[in-house]
Write a protein that holds these residues in place. Structure first.
Motif, PDB file in Angstrom:
ATOM      1  N   THR A   1       0.976  -1.584  -0.193  1.00  0.00           N
ATOM      2  CA  THR A   1      -0.038  -0.112  -0.259  1.00  0.00           C
ATOM      3  C   THR A   1       0.309   1.490   0.282  1.00  0.00           C
ATOM      4  O   THR A   1       0.108   1.554  -0.516  1.00  0.00           O
ATOM      5  CB  THR A   1      -1.173   0.424   1.230  1.00  0.00           C
ATOM      6  N   LYS A   2       2.028   1.081   0.572  1.00  0.00           N
ATOM      7  CA  LYS A   2       3.260   1.878   0.659  1.00  0.00           C
ATOM      8  C   LYS A   2       3.945   2.484   0.235  1.00  0.00           C
ATOM      9  O   LYS A   2       3.521   4.051  -0.896  1.00  0.00           O
ATOM     10  CB  LYS A   2       4.355   1.844   2.255  1.00  0.00           C
ATOM     11  N   VAL A   3       3.705   1.720  -1.194  1.00  0.00           N
ATOM     12  CA  VAL A   3       4.435   1.987  -2.547  1.00  0.00           C
ATOM     13  C   VAL A   3       3.403   2.685  -3.258  1.00  0.00           C
ATOM     14  O   VAL A   3       3.848   3.008  -4.172  1.00  0.00           O
ATOM     15  CB  VAL A   3       5.308   0.598  -3.065  1.00  0.00           C
ATOM     16  N   LEU A   4       2.181   1.853  -3.594  1.00  0.00           N
ATOM     17  CA  LEU A   4       1.102   2.408  -3.894  1.00  0.00           C
ATOM     18  C   LEU A   4       0.991   3.691  -4.227  1.00  0.00           C
ATOM     19  O   LEU A   4       0.081   4.464  -4.866  1.00  0.00           O
ATOM     20  CB  LEU A   4      -0.127   1.245  -4.254  1.00  0.00           C
ATOM     21  N   VAL A   5       0.818   4.007  -3.104  1.00  0.00           N
ATOM     22  CA  VAL A   5       0.769   5.604  -2.247  1.00  0.00           C
ATOM     23  C   VAL A   5       1.828   5.962  -3.203  1.00  0.00           C
ATOM     24  O   VAL A   5       1.136   7.751  -3.872  1.00  0.00           O
ATOM     25  CB  VAL A   5       0.149   5.734  -0.720  1.00  0.00           C
ATOM     26  N   GLU A   6       3.342   5.869  -2.963  1.00  0.00           N
ATOM     27  CA  GLU A   6       4.356   6.962  -3.152  1.00  0.00           C
ATOM     28  C   GLU A   6       4.110   7.405  -4.827  1.00  0.00           C
ATOM     29  O   GLU A   6       4.331   8.029  -5.608  1.00  0.00           O
ATOM     30  CB  GLU A   6       5.061   5.407  -2.906  1.00  0.00           C
ATOM     31  N   GLU A   7       3.957   5.697  -5.429  1.00  0.00           N
ATOM     32  CA  GLU A   7       3.713   6.053  -7.238  1.00  0.00           C
ATOM     33  C   GLU A   7       2.315   6.719  -7.134  1.00  0.00           C
ATOM     34  O   GLU A   7       2.321   7.367  -8.196  1.00  0.00           O
ATOM     35  CB  GLU A   7       3.219   4.473  -7.323  1.00  0.00           C
ATOM     36  N   THR A   8       1.518   7.037  -6.761  1.00  0.00           N
ATOM     37  CA  THR A   8      -0.144   7.984  -6.957  1.00  0.00           C
ATOM     38  C   THR A   8       0.709   9.390  -6.817  1.00  0.00           C
ATOM     39  O   THR A   8       0.519   9.777  -7.647  1.00  0.00           O
ATOM     40  CB  THR A   8      -0.659   7.058  -6.085  1.00  0.00           C
ATOM     41  N   LEU A   9       1.498   9.718  -5.808  1.00  0.00           N
ATOM     42  CA  LEU A   9       1.813  10.653  -6.100  1.00  0.00           C
ATOM     43  C   LEU A   9       2.395  11.187  -7.389  1.00  0.00           C
ATOM     44  O   LEU A   9       1.768  12.447  -6.785  1.00  0.00           O
ATOM     45  CB  LEU A   9       2.643  10.805  -4.096  1.00  0.00           C
ATOM     46  N   ILE A  10       2.708  10.914  -7.519  1.00  0.00           N
ATOM     47  CA  ILE A  10       3.412  11.058  -8.280  1.00  0.00           C
ATOM     48  C   ILE A  10       2.858  12.296  -9.914  1.00  0.00           C
ATOM     49  O   ILE A  10       3.625  13.359 -10.436  1.00  0.00           O
ATOM     50  CB  ILE A  10       4.677  10.436  -9.190  1.00  0.00           C
ATOM     51  N   GLY A  11       1.583  11.796  -9.541  1.00  0.00           N
ATOM     52  CA  GLY A  11       0.975  12.308 -10.344  1.00  0.00           C
ATOM     53  C   GLY A  11       0.088  14.023 -10.081  1.00  0.00           C
ATOM     54  O   GLY A  11      -0.522  14.108 -10.997  1.00  0.00           O
ATOM     55  N   LEU A  12       0.278  14.384  -8.541  1.00  0.00           N
ATOM     56  CA  LEU A  12      -0.632  14.826  -8.052  1.00  0.00           C
ATOM     57  C   LEU A  12       0.571  16.318  -7.712  1.00  0.00           C
ATOM     58  O   LEU A  12       1.424  16.081  -7.909  1.00  0.00           O
ATOM     59  CB  LEU A  12      -0.834  14.006  -6.660  1.00  0.00           C
ATOM     60  N   ASP A  13      -0.564  16.903  -7.860  1.00  0.00           N
ATOM     61  CA  ASP A  13       0.019  18.701  -7.594  1.00  0.00           C
ATOM     62  C   ASP A  13       0.474  18.554  -5.698  1.00  0.00           C
ATOM     63  O   ASP A  13      -0.392  18.928  -5.031  1.00  0.00           O
ATOM     64  CB  ASP A  13      -0.997  19.892  -7.464  1.00  0.00           C
ATOM     65  N   VAL A  14       1.922  17.911  -5.708  1.00  0.00           N
ATOM     66  CA  VAL A  14       2.283  18.237  -4.361  1.00  0.00           C
ATOM     67  C   VAL A  14       3.613  18.239  -4.516  1.00  0.00           C
ATOM     68  O   VAL A  14       4.429  17.562  -5.483  1.00  0.00           O
ATOM     69  CB  VAL A  14       1.956  17.074  -3.404  1.00  0.00           C
ATOM     70  N   LEU A  15       4.435  18.944  -3.154  1.00  0.00           N
ATOM     71  CA  LEU A  15       6.315  18.742  -3.331  1.00  0.00           C
ATOM     72  C   LEU A  15       6.968  18.019  -3.055  1.00  0.00           C
ATOM     73  O   LEU A  15       7.740  17.922  -3.500  1.00  0.00           O
ATOM     74  CB  LEU A  15       6.315  20.695  -2.271  1.00  0.00           C
TER      75      LEU A  15
END
Length: 262
Positions: free
Chosen positions: A151-165
């Motif tokens: 789940t942690k890996v999936l969350v970090e991969e998902t964050l790549i396409g989002l507007d976060v620093l």
């Protein structure tokens, strides 16, 4: 006694004291979790014991339930209450639209369920919790223990396409073991630094298998009570756009100061 409190503790107390004005006889009140919410529970307990306030509390964690019972507030479950008149809780961050990050105390799931089952949610906080943009405080995400590393890996991969620093996640620990919530889950803390689109992020995170809930509270908070170290209090109401200012006096020998300083 009050002279021994830090400015932050005085600010938390001032916000909690002012928030008790929202509570009326006969209400079913959601009781938040965390250091500022603990001041609120103590303030309400004093009103129950000394002024005969009649309320029923629905706590958002086992530790809040224990404190409420200790100070004389009758406690029932949300299933027993079914619906609440009011929830008062703290926040780790809030922005100008009263969007929140919550979950620093590990109770975000129950906090969000209780808050959304209420006619009104009021946040109490010291002025240091106010931000222009959410994200400096790590965003808690509650996940089930099974496969949490995946789940942690999936969350970090998902964050790549989002507007976060920032795009890293860490498992919250309690000593040598993962922190376990009241619901038996783990918490991932997302180190994002800035959240450009909180609404989108909240929706996307909750679609990831293994994620139970996230600590973004969007369009849930109706008002925020902001405390200052000198006793000043500011009440901001998002629904009517008003801002009210008042002053809380610190009384020497105040019962609340003798045994609670978070």
């Amino acid at each position: 006694m009050s002279a021994d409190l830090s400015p932050i503790d005085k600010a938390k107390f001032a916000a909690a004291k002012r928030a008790t004005d929202f509570v009326e006889d006969g209400m079913r009140v959601g009781l938040g979790t965390g250091s500022t919410a603990a001041w609120l529970v103590k303030c309400l307990g004093e009103l129950v014991r000394e002024e005969g306030l009649k309320i029923t509390g629905v706590p958002t964690s086992s530790r809040t339930a224990a404190l409420a019972r200790d100070v004389g507030i009758p406690v029932i479950s949300l299933d027993e209450a079914k619906w609440l008149d009011l929830t008062i809780d703290g926040a780790d961050e809030y922005d100008g639209n009263l969007n929140l990050i919550k979950g620093g105390g590990g109770a975000l799931l129950q906090e969000k369920i209780v808050a959304t089952a209420s006619d009104q949610m009021v946040v109490i906080a010291d002025v240091g919790k106010q931000v222009d943009t959410l994200g400096a405080f790590p965003l808690p995400v509650e996940v089930i223990p099974f496969g949490w590393q995946t789940t942690k890996v999936l969350v970090e991969e998902t964050l790549i396409g989002l507007d976060v620093l920032g795009r890293t996640a860490s498992i919250r620990m309690n000593g040598d073991h993962p922190y376990v919530t009241d619901e038996g889950n783990y918490i991932l803390d997302l180190h994002l630094r800035r959240i450009g689109n909180p609404r989108q992020l909240s929706l996307v995170l909750n679609q990831i298998p293994g994620v139970v809930e996230n600590g973004l509270f969007i369009d849930i908070c109706d008002a925020v009570v902001i405390g200052y170290g000198d006793g000043r209090v500011e009440l901001r109401n998002i629904n009517d756009g008003t801002i009210e200012e008042s002053q809380i006096d610190f009384l020497e020998g105040e019962n609340l100061f003798s045994d609670l300083s978070d």
